[in-house]
Design an enzyme around this catalytic site. Structure first.
Site, PDB file in Angstrom:
ATOM      1  N   ARG A  69      -3.647 -10.290   4.415  1.00  0.00           N
ATOM      2  CA  ARG A  69      -4.014 -11.622   4.890  1.00  0.00           C
ATOM      3  C   ARG A  69      -2.799 -12.453   5.312  1.00  0.00           C
ATOM      4  O   ARG A  69      -2.968 -13.488   5.961  1.00  0.00           O
ATOM      5  CB  ARG A  69      -4.854 -12.357   3.831  1.00  0.00           C
ATOM      6  CG  ARG A  69      -6.230 -11.715   3.629  1.00  0.00           C
ATOM      7  CD  ARG A  69      -7.184 -12.592   2.842  1.00  0.00           C
ATOM      8  NE  ARG A  69      -8.545 -12.036   2.859  1.00  0.00           N
ATOM      9  CZ  ARG A  69      -9.079 -11.277   1.893  1.00  0.00           C
ATOM     10  NH1 ARG A  69      -8.366 -10.987   0.815  1.00  0.00           N
ATOM     11  NH2 ARG A  69     -10.311 -10.813   1.996  1.00  0.00           N
ATOM     12  N   HIS A  85       0.829  -1.209   0.000  1.00  0.00           N
ATOM     13  CA  HIS A  85       0.000   0.000   0.000  1.00  0.00           C
ATOM     14  C   HIS A  85       0.866   1.263   0.000  1.00  0.00           C
ATOM     15  O   HIS A  85       0.581   2.231  -0.703  1.00  0.00           O
ATOM     16  CB  HIS A  85      -0.890   0.043   1.252  1.00  0.00           C
ATOM     17  CG  HIS A  85      -1.820  -1.112   1.409  1.00  0.00           C
ATOM     18  ND1 HIS A  85      -1.604  -2.123   2.316  1.00  0.00           N
ATOM     19  CD2 HIS A  85      -2.979  -1.419   0.778  1.00  0.00           C
ATOM     20  CE1 HIS A  85      -2.596  -2.995   2.255  1.00  0.00           C
ATOM     21  NE2 HIS A  85      -3.445  -2.603   1.323  1.00  0.00           N
TER      22      HIS A  85
END
Lengths: 282, 282
Positions: A188, A37
């Site tokens: 995740r 990100h």
């Protein structure tokens, strides 16, 4: 760096930039940020005057048996990371702020390219992505929007509906960020046990091995079968191992640029990755 | 008044207005303009600095057996009418300009309120409207968009997806323009023979009769049955005669504000109309 939690607050924060016709860059995320990100934000920082990052765990892109409730919410930590890489505005709305109290009747579907790969395993997932990303685009009204190539199919879906609906912005795809051992960064990954975290890089290793084999003349079906075997032997439950053109069309022979796709589960954690392989006439 | 036929040309024409943050009003039409459309433009002229009218006969909102090919194209006449009412820019793109050469994979559906009335008769019609209006909104990026209340269900569909997708503009509904004899103005009225044109005002007369009956205490089922009988006796083939709340929910008893809807064919020409009826406690 400001944090806005309402659409109205965000509009007020962005209004001076809009009035001055500044270039607005937008990075939509579900939070629990990692270097992947942050690379998107760094890329936005390079191209744009004002960088907006949204943090919103979007309920309608999760299936009934998926991890919406347990998806990690780490707003405070995310805010520190974003401030460090030069984000100007964090938009962190509630579900109610995004979807209101009246029922949503509108859906956006993207046909064809959503039918297989992750679309086959996650019915309605890409509709939910298309709806929330369209909403966020309309709320932020950016000039550029940044998405990771790790979610390759998602990026293709977004490019498609942006083109089909004439949404007035440019979509930028940013290369996959990886751990030193090659594992594609993902929120995740935090679900993995230490043991499974050690196994997880097998995904990327098997993609790189397949790339070498293809460049050396191996057949595409053999390369895919090898990936599948490697993953199964390492303890993965394989969802799919597929080859596609960059436009996500099926491909049987390695005679053009090709993308290899993997989705596989380690324990309860579903991991995805992909590798773009250049074809050159020899 | 300028006419632009490309998205790029329109963007160039609108750029100075956008830079000066002028209020942009937008009236989407399929051309063959009548006083109903011109009222929309007059309303836009009142509220906005710059008025854009699109003229585009949208293929994807016509069914396979509908009148796409024969729909009247009268661009030059339309341009004269628009210049007279103060339109600034006509946007008249080709089908290729709007939909390009690559297949469109994206669809927008609005559930619930599209299932009956005209939605039941015209499967896919409102999807086609939602897609083209969204595209036009993204191309023009207006502050206000103007639609006639004659296409009441269409107006409701547009309001719904604008809200659901956070499209950053305000939708204005404009009252129905009628001929002196009460017939709702429509491009399709031009299809009527002289004989049928004389019969057509029965639609509005039957709505007004029903309004008086309801205000005088008649039951809603009786009022609807009377409309249906009147239309059949006048020679119409009735598609539907229905009562709904202003939000298009079914209603059995006239105990709140109500909208009566008619769709009926005279020869091959399908006409629609509606009447909003105020309820007041006596």
């Amino acid at each position: 760096m400001k944090t806005e939690t309402t659409i109205q607050g965000l509009a007020a924060s962005l209004n001076p930039a809009r009035a001055a016709r500044k270039i607005i860059g937008f990075v939509p995320t579900m939070g629990n940020l990692h270097e992947g990100h942050l690379n998107l934000v760094r890329e936005a920082r390079k191209l744009c005057d004002v960088v907006v990052v949204s943090i919103f765990v979007n309920p309608i892109q999760f299936g009934p048996n998926e991890d919406f409730d347990s998806y990690p919410r780490t707003l405070e930590h995310d805010q520190h990371l974003l401030a460090d890489v030069g984000c100007d505005i964090v938009f962190a709305p509630s579900v109610e702020q995004m979807y209101g109290n009246q029922p949503r009747l509108t859906n956006i579907t993207v046909g064809g390219i959503t039918n297989d790969l992750c679309g086959a395993q996650r019915p309605g997932h890409f509709d939910g992505v298309a709806v929330v990303v369209t909403k966020l685009f309309n709320i932020v009204q950016p000039n550029f929007a940044f998405f990771g190539q790790k979610d390759y199919q998602q990026l293709a879906v977004i490019r498609q509906f942006v083109r089909d609906l004439n949404i007035p912005l440019e979509v930028i795809g940013v290369p996959i960020a990886r751990a030193e051992d090659g594992l594609a960064l993902s929120s995740r990954n935090g679900y993995l046990s230490a043991e499974n975290r050690a196994i997880a890089p097998t995904i990327y290793q098997s993609l790189k091995t397949a790339e070498q084999a293809l460049q050396a003349g191996a057949s595409l079906p053999d390369a895919l079968a090898n990936i599948r075997n490697t993953l199964m032997q390492a303890g993965f439950a394989v969802d799919y191992v597929e080859a596609r053109t960059p436009e996500l069309q099926p491909i049987e022979v390695f005679n053009q640029n090709t993308v290899l796709f993997i989705a596989a589960k380690l324990g309860a954690t579903r991991l995805i990755d992909n590798l773009q392989i250049k074809f050159s006439e020899s």
